[in-house]
Each structure stands twice: as C-alpha cells, then as structure tokens.
Write a protein that holds these residues in place. Structure first.
Motif, PDB file in Angstrom:
ATOM      1  N   ARG A  10       4.759  12.270  -9.828  1.00 29.74           N
ATOM      2  CA  ARG A  10       4.376  11.744  -8.523  1.00 29.74           C
ATOM      3  C   ARG A  10       3.526  12.749  -7.757  1.00 29.74           C
ATOM      4  O   ARG A  10       2.518  12.410  -7.154  1.00 29.74           O
ATOM      5  CB  ARG A  10       5.653  11.452  -7.737  1.00 29.74           C
ATOM      6  CG  ARG A  10       5.369  11.112  -6.315  1.00 29.74           C
ATOM      7  CD  ARG A  10       6.631  10.934  -5.508  1.00 29.74           C
ATOM      8  NE  ARG A  10       6.268  11.054  -4.100  1.00 29.74           N
ATOM      9  CZ  ARG A  10       7.131  11.177  -3.125  1.00 29.74           C
ATOM     10  NH1 ARG A  10       8.427  11.200  -3.380  1.00 29.74           N
ATOM     11  NH2 ARG A  10       6.729  11.271  -1.876  1.00 29.74           N
ATOM     12  N   GLY A  67       5.287   0.485 -10.045  1.00 27.74           N
ATOM     13  CA  GLY A  67       4.915  -0.346  -8.911  1.00 27.74           C
ATOM     14  C   GLY A  67       5.263   0.258  -7.568  1.00 27.74           C
ATOM     15  O   GLY A  67       4.586   0.019  -6.566  1.00 27.74           O
ATOM     16  N   GLU A  68       6.322   1.065  -7.541  1.00 27.22           N
ATOM     17  CA  GLU A  68       6.743   1.671  -6.277  1.00 27.22           C
ATOM     18  C   GLU A  68       5.784   2.762  -5.828  1.00 27.22           C
ATOM     19  O   GLU A  68       5.826   3.196  -4.680  1.00 27.22           O
ATOM     20  CB  GLU A  68       8.161   2.251  -6.406  1.00 27.22           C
ATOM     21  CG  GLU A  68       9.252   1.212  -6.646  1.00 27.22           C
ATOM     22  CD  GLU A  68       9.416   0.867  -8.119  1.00 27.22           C
ATOM     23  OE1 GLU A  68       8.548   1.254  -8.933  1.00 27.22           O
ATOM     24  OE2 GLU A  68      10.406   0.200  -8.479  1.00 27.22           O
ATOM     25  N   PHE A  69       4.932   3.241  -6.738  1.00 24.57           N
ATOM     26  CA  PHE A  69       3.963   4.288  -6.394  1.00 24.57           C
ATOM     27  C   PHE A  69       2.697   3.662  -5.789  1.00 24.57           C
ATOM     28  O   PHE A  69       1.590   3.945  -6.243  1.00 24.57           O
ATOM     29  CB  PHE A  69       3.578   5.093  -7.642  1.00 24.57           C
ATOM     30  CG  PHE A  69       4.564   6.158  -8.059  1.00 24.57           C
ATOM     31  CD1 PHE A  69       5.717   6.423  -7.329  1.00 24.57           C
ATOM     32  CD2 PHE A  69       4.329   6.934  -9.201  1.00 24.57           C
ATOM     33  CE1 PHE A  69       6.619   7.410  -7.733  1.00 24.57           C
ATOM     34  CE2 PHE A  69       5.217   7.927  -9.608  1.00 24.57           C
ATOM     35  CZ  PHE A  69       6.361   8.162  -8.877  1.00 24.57           C
ATOM     36  N   ARG A  70       2.854   2.842  -4.773  1.00 22.10           N
ATOM     37  CA  ARG A  70       1.682   2.196  -4.189  1.00 22.10           C
ATOM     38  C   ARG A  70       0.778   3.239  -3.531  1.00 22.10           C
ATOM     39  O   ARG A  70      -0.438   3.220  -3.684  1.00 22.10           O
ATOM     40  CB  ARG A  70       2.158   1.148  -3.168  1.00 22.10           C
ATOM     41  CG  ARG A  70       1.139   0.111  -2.758  1.00 22.10           C
ATOM     42  CD  ARG A  70       0.553  -0.688  -3.906  1.00 22.10           C
ATOM     43  NE  ARG A  70       1.454  -1.542  -4.628  1.00 22.10           N
ATOM     44  CZ  ARG A  70       1.795  -2.791  -4.299  1.00 22.10           C
ATOM     45  NH1 ARG A  70       1.315  -3.333  -3.212  1.00 22.10           N
ATOM     46  NH2 ARG A  70       2.621  -3.487  -5.053  1.00 22.10           N
ATOM     47  N   GLN A  71       1.397   4.189  -2.816  1.00 26.76           N
ATOM     48  CA  GLN A  71       0.591   5.221  -2.154  1.00 26.76           C
ATOM     49  C   GLN A  71      -0.108   6.113  -3.191  1.00 26.76           C
ATOM     50  O   GLN A  71      -1.268   6.472  -3.032  1.00 26.76           O
ATOM     51  CB  GLN A  71       1.488   6.104  -1.267  1.00 26.76           C
ATOM     52  CG  GLN A  71       2.041   5.393  -0.047  1.00 26.76           C
ATOM     53  CD  GLN A  71       3.142   6.246   0.614  1.00 26.76           C
ATOM     54  OE1 GLN A  71       4.293   6.249   0.190  1.00 26.76           O
ATOM     55  NE2 GLN A  71       2.789   6.972   1.654  1.00 26.76           N
ATOM     56  N   GLN A  72       0.630   6.442  -4.252  1.00 29.21           N
ATOM     57  CA  GLN A  72       0.073   7.308  -5.290  1.00 29.21           C
ATOM     58  C   GLN A  72      -1.048   6.589  -6.038  1.00 29.21           C
ATOM     59  O   GLN A  72      -2.046   7.202  -6.422  1.00 29.21           O
ATOM     60  CB  GLN A  72       1.169   7.725  -6.273  1.00 29.21           C
ATOM     61  CG  GLN A  72       2.193   8.699  -5.715  1.00 29.21           C
ATOM     62  CD  GLN A  72       3.121   8.086  -4.675  1.00 29.21           C
ATOM     63  OE1 GLN A  72       3.271   6.863  -4.560  1.00 29.21           O
ATOM     64  NE2 GLN A  72       3.765   8.939  -3.898  1.00 29.21           N
TER      65      GLN A  72
END
Ligand SMILES: Cc1cc2nc3c(=O)[nH]c(=O)nc-3n(C[C@H](O)[C@H](O)[C@H](O)COP(=O)(O)O)c2cc1C
Ligand code: FES
Lengths: 163, 420
Positions: free
Chosen positions: B92, B124-129
C-alpha cells in the motif's frame, strides 16, 4: 438500463483487454454507482451489455464482498475487525460507532445516511484501529476521532463539503 | 543502514515522476535495455537471491526462467497489489509513496521475459492508491517509459490497473487470474503453472509489488550487491511492517535476516506500556505464531521455516501479555472461514468448523475434546486443497493450539479467560 454515461465508461475499458468479459468487475462497480447497489436490474443490464448470462454476472457479483446486494446508506462505514486492529482497540471503536448510530454491523440508519459494515484487514495494520468511509481511510482511531468523522459527514450531507 | 526501497519516501510529492527522476529514476530501465540481453538480465536477477515478497518466497529469477520464449504467444506480467493478508501493509505504501519504483521494476521484468502487457491487480479497497497509481502510469506514458518504442529501444509495453472487489483469494495467483478474466476467483489446479498457461491461457508471470520494486536496484548496482545486503539465499532488504502492541508500529526497511528480537525491541521500541511480550505472528496471519522465547530467530524464509513457522510477508503482529490467545486465534480463524472461496470442501467446511469451535470456547461453551478436535480438523484441511488458503487456515490455527494449548484448555474448563 445502464445510462449512456455508464456504458461509455465501460466501453472505454474494453480497450484494455483482449476479452470483453474481463471488464465485468469494473462494470459492476460502475453499475453499483448508478443503481446504488447490485439490484436485479443492475445484473440484467450488465449481463446484456457484456453479452453474458444473468447467472454469469450474478456468480461474480455475489462472490465479491464490495458489491452490495441491498441498498446502502449514503456513507458506507467499513470497520476492520482483524487481528492487528482487534488487539489495538477495534472492538471499542465498533461499539462506539454502533451506539452513536444506533445500528449493528450490516445495518443502515433509518434516515439512510449511514451503513455500518465489518470488513477484513484493510492493509492499515500499523495505524490500527482503522475504518474507511466510502473507501477513504481514517486511521489511528479513538472514540473522539470517530465523533469528529461523524460530525464531518453530517456537514457533508448538508452540502457544506465537497462530495 | 542505507534505504533502498524506501529511499524516496521522506520527500515531498515522492509519488510523482519528477521526484522519481531526480535521483536516477528509470536509469536502471535504460541500462537494462542497453546493456543486457533478456537472458543475461534473468541471470543477474538470479544472482541477487531475490525471493518473492508476496509470501511464498520463490526465487524470482528462477520463476522468470520458466516463462517460455519465442512461442509467438502473448506474454503477460501481473502485478499482485491485492495486499490482504492480515498484518500486512507494505505494498500500500509503495503504491502511495513511490509507484514509479514498482512501475520501473515491472518494465524491467517485462523486458526480461518478453512480455507486452502488464496488469496491476489492485484490491478494491485501495481506491485512493489506485488513483495515485493511475496518475503515475499516465506520467510514465507521457515520459516515454510506457507505450511504443520505449526509450528509443524498440521495446513496447502497455500497463493497466485492474480493480478487485473485496476477496482475499484474489491475492492467490491463479485466483487473481480468474478474477482478471471476469470470473469469481476460484484458484486453478496446477500444473499447468501460470508461467506456461496463465492469463487467457498465455504465459504469465505474477509478482508482488515489493518484489518488483527491488528490480531497478538490482539492475543499477548488480545482483551480487543486492544478495550481500541480506543473508544466505535471502538477498536484499525488506520492508518489514510492525503492528500490534509495539511502541512504534510502522514500516522499517532493514536487511533480510535480521533478528525478530531486534526488529521488535530496537526498531519498534519494544512492547507498549513496558509490558511483557507473549507471542508474535511473524509474517501475516497465515504464519504459525511464535512464543516470546522464540524471537531470536532470523527474519528470513529459511530460518523461520526451520522453526516451524513462515516468513510470509515479513510483517509481524506483536501481542503482549494482556492478549487473550483464544480471542486472537478466533479472529484469525474467522478471517479464513470468511475468505475461503468455497471451492474445496476441506477448506470451506473445515475453516468454518474451526471458527465455530473457537467461538463456542470463547463463549464458555467449550467441550473437553475441542482442542484435539480442532487439531484433527487442521490435519484434514492441510494439503488437501487446490490452493494454499486451506494450508494457511490450518497452519495458523494449529500454531495457536500448539503454542498456547493451556489457554484454550483453561477457557474450556473454566468458561472464561485466565486473564479476566
Ligand atoms: C490465499 C493466498 C493469498 C495471497 N495473497 C497475496 C497478496 O495479497 N499479495 C501477494 O503479493 N501475494 C499473495 N499471495 C501469494 C501469491 O499466490 C504469489 O505467490 C505471489 O503473488 C507471487 O509473487 P512474488 O513471487 O513476487 O511473491 C497469496 C497466496 C495465497 C495462497
Ligand atoms: S488488521 Fe486492521 S488493517 Fe490490518
């Protein structure tokens, strides 16, 4: 029906893959943005657009936890309850949130503002406990910090903050 | 110690091409294209003793050499940015702080194996990344590092990122491929291995974000130099991620093979509140837990395996004396039960049984033979499934049961924790 905008967004992704089916997951996210959740209509529209069967699309939509099978609130709060967060106070954070919002995990407030979900590790273990609001990280949580996040979201809802 | 993988992290706007280029970014790619034949590049990587940072620790150079050449088929590289192993939070930060290092590494890997396309599979949870990565990929295209005729060397490469949607199994390499093909992520039987028949049935190399970020440095300074940073058969530095009851949780780039004790006490500042250490999961939730007296072990793939655990992702979860091990074990068991993809019966049913039994022990409903029953379940899962998720579920549970059996038995006998 998928909107023209949704269709255009999906079509742009076709260029990335030799096989149209590969856009299924991104397409479901786009449909979820349009319909609010993966409704029966969302499944049918995506299936039609990608020339897949209803079953093929539903098999994928139901497999992945980020596709909502029911309507959700405007703000989806996902709290990590995995090992590093758990031993660093995630339970206290979860209890605080449940008490403040008056709901349990898996529920939505009656005014439709908030949905509270328990999720697995969010790769934020060194800054535990952690939650996301609509996939935005909030880390090193304390009950006070949770309060200020909720207050900010209330303001957001009232249109004072940029969406 | 010199920082290698994290050397740019302290700089302002470290995720941008401009900052990456300032200290020699993409020079290694230039060197690779000019000075190395693909085969020689793989030999150089072999010399580095770089082993996969995604958890399995397979030697990178060796895996690259399995990809067939000159078959006329498309060849793919998939970057595994699914990072979902509880306790693990390193990829991340590479994506957030220095995505170009990973992109350059991916370019070098593609040149070595003759790949024309890269997919970065990002959870999918890494939208910001994903947004940061998307910006970095665009910059790389604009800078002439991706696209056609890269750096004027006739090398073409396209890179796309692809989102996951919340399923740990997508980190398993063949689950990842299925997911990328638009299916539920049910892992594939091997052989054939992805190197021969992977994405769309074509040769595919799959590597973790951190593994790829090592490549520019191996090319720039040599495989032998990289190997010497670490210990025998475990080259390089590692981004260790410390979480749990340490004073200073966070990421520490240090050589492969440092002592776990040193990592916790010297770098992590020791245990919070001056308490005693009780146990450590050395490398993400899949790895069997160690007791406090076992932490003089070296943090490398071989040393941890020798004592019955695993290096995994190199991200230890530290637990102090106030931790209820039954509760900790339940948390891990719940994770595996939830994340079992449902394809293989032993894993799907077994992981759920273990979760249920741990749950009843926690709720003062434990039965006298529960511990043995769970150990039996572990034996009936491990080695009996298509992918290693079942093995992980079994090994993690068995670790807690063996190392802290007393605590489980106390719970069963007294219906409460000995700490309460
Ligand atoms: C259940 C399971 C989950 C995994 N999750 C990840 C992950 O999130 N990220 C990752 O890089 N590797 C993960 N792996 C390991 C991959 O299968 C694969 O070994 C790795 O991506 C290869 O890259 P490397 O050689 O660079 O480590 C997982 C393996 C299993 C069995
Ligand atoms: S355990 Fe909560 S973010 Fe990893």
């Amino acid at each position: 029906m998928l909107s023209d905008e949704s269709k255009a967004r999906i079509e742009r992704l076709f260029l990335h893959y030799p096989d149209k089916r590969s856009v299924l997951i991104p397409a479901l996210f786009i449909a979820q943005e349009q319909f609010g959740y993966i409704s029966d209509e969302a499944v049918r529209s995506v299936a039609q657009f990608l020339e897949l069967s209803w079953n093929e699309v539903w098999a994928v939509a139901s497999f992945y936890s980020m596709f909502f099978k029911r309507p959700v609130g405007r703000h989806v709060i996902t709290v990590c309850m995995n090992i590093s967060c758990m031993i660093c106070g995630a339970k206290k954070i979860a209890e605080h949130l449940k008490a403040k919002l008056g709901i349990n995990f898996g529920q939505t407030t009656s005014d439709g503002k908030f949905t509270l979900l328990e999720v697995e590790c969010l790769a934020s273990c060194g800054t535990a406990p952690v939650l996301q609001v609509n996939l935005r990280y909030h880390e090193n949580l304390t009950p006070e910090k949770v309060d200020s996040i909720l207050e900010e979201l209330e303001e957001w809802k009232n249109g004072r903050l940029e969406d | 110690m010199e920082k290698i993988l994290t050397r740019n992290w302290g700089k302002e706007s470290s995720h941008t091409l401009e900052v990456y280029l300032r200290d020699g970014g993409y020079e290694a790619l230039r060197k690779a294209l000019r000075e190395f034949e693909p085969r020689a590049l793989i030999d150089e990587i072999k010399k580095s003793n770089l082993r996969g940072r995604g958890g399995a620790g397979f030697p990178m150079g060796q895996k690259m050499s399995f990809v067939p050449r000159g078959t006329g088929k498309p060849v793919y590289l998939c970057v595994n940015a699914d990072e979902s192993e509880p306790g693990t939070f390193k990829d991340r930060y590479i994506l957030e702080r220095d995505p170009h290092m990973m992109i350059e590494g991916a370019l070098i890997a593609c040149y070595a194996i003759g790949a024309q396309q890269v997919y970065v599979y990002i959870r999918g949870e890494f939208r910001q990344q994903a947004r940061i990565l998307d910006g970095a990929i665009r910059e790389a295209y604009q800078g002439g590092f991706l696209g056609r005729n890269i750096l004027g060397n006739g090398f073409d490469l396209d890179m796309y990122w692809h989102t996951g949607a919340g399923a740990y199994i997508c980190g398993e390499e063949t689950g990842l491929l299925e997911s990328l093909e638009g299916k539920k992520a049910w892992p594939r039987l091997r052989p054939p291995f992805p190197a021969v028949a992977g994405l769309y049935n074509f040769p595919t190399l799959i590597h973790n974000v951190e593994t790829l970020a090592c490549l520019p440095h191996i090319v720039a300074r040599g495989g032998e130099w990289f190997a010497k940073l670490g210990v025998e058969k475990n080259g390089g530095t590692k981004i260790y991620g410390l979480s749990g009851h340490v004073r200073e949780p966070g990421l520490y780039e240090l050589p492969m093979g440092i002592k776990l004790r040193e990592l916790i006490y010297q770098h992590g500042g020791g245990i919070r509140g001056g308490r005693q250490l009780k146990g450590v999961i050395p490398g993400g939730a899949s790895c069997p837990i160690l007791r406090a007296e076992e932490i003089d072990v070296e943090m490398d793939f071989d040393a941890l395996q020798k004592i019955g655990s695993m290096f995994g992702t190199g991200c230890p979860v530290v637990m102090d004396e106030t931790t209820c091990m039954v509760e900790a074990a339940y948390s891990v068991a719940k994770f595996f039960a939830h994340e079992s993809c449902g394809q293989c019966t032993p894993c799907r049913e077994g992981a759920e049984w273990i979760r249920k039994i741990m749950h009843r022990i926690l709720n003062a409903q434990g039965r006298p033979d529960d511990v043995d029953h769970m150990l039996d379940l572990c034996d009936n899962i491990q080695g009996k499934t298509i992918c290693a998720l079942g093995d992980a579920a079994a090994m993690a549970a068995r670790g807690f049961l063996r190392k802290f059996r007393d605590e489980f038995e106390f719970h069963v006998r007294h219906g409460r924790c000995e700490l309460s």
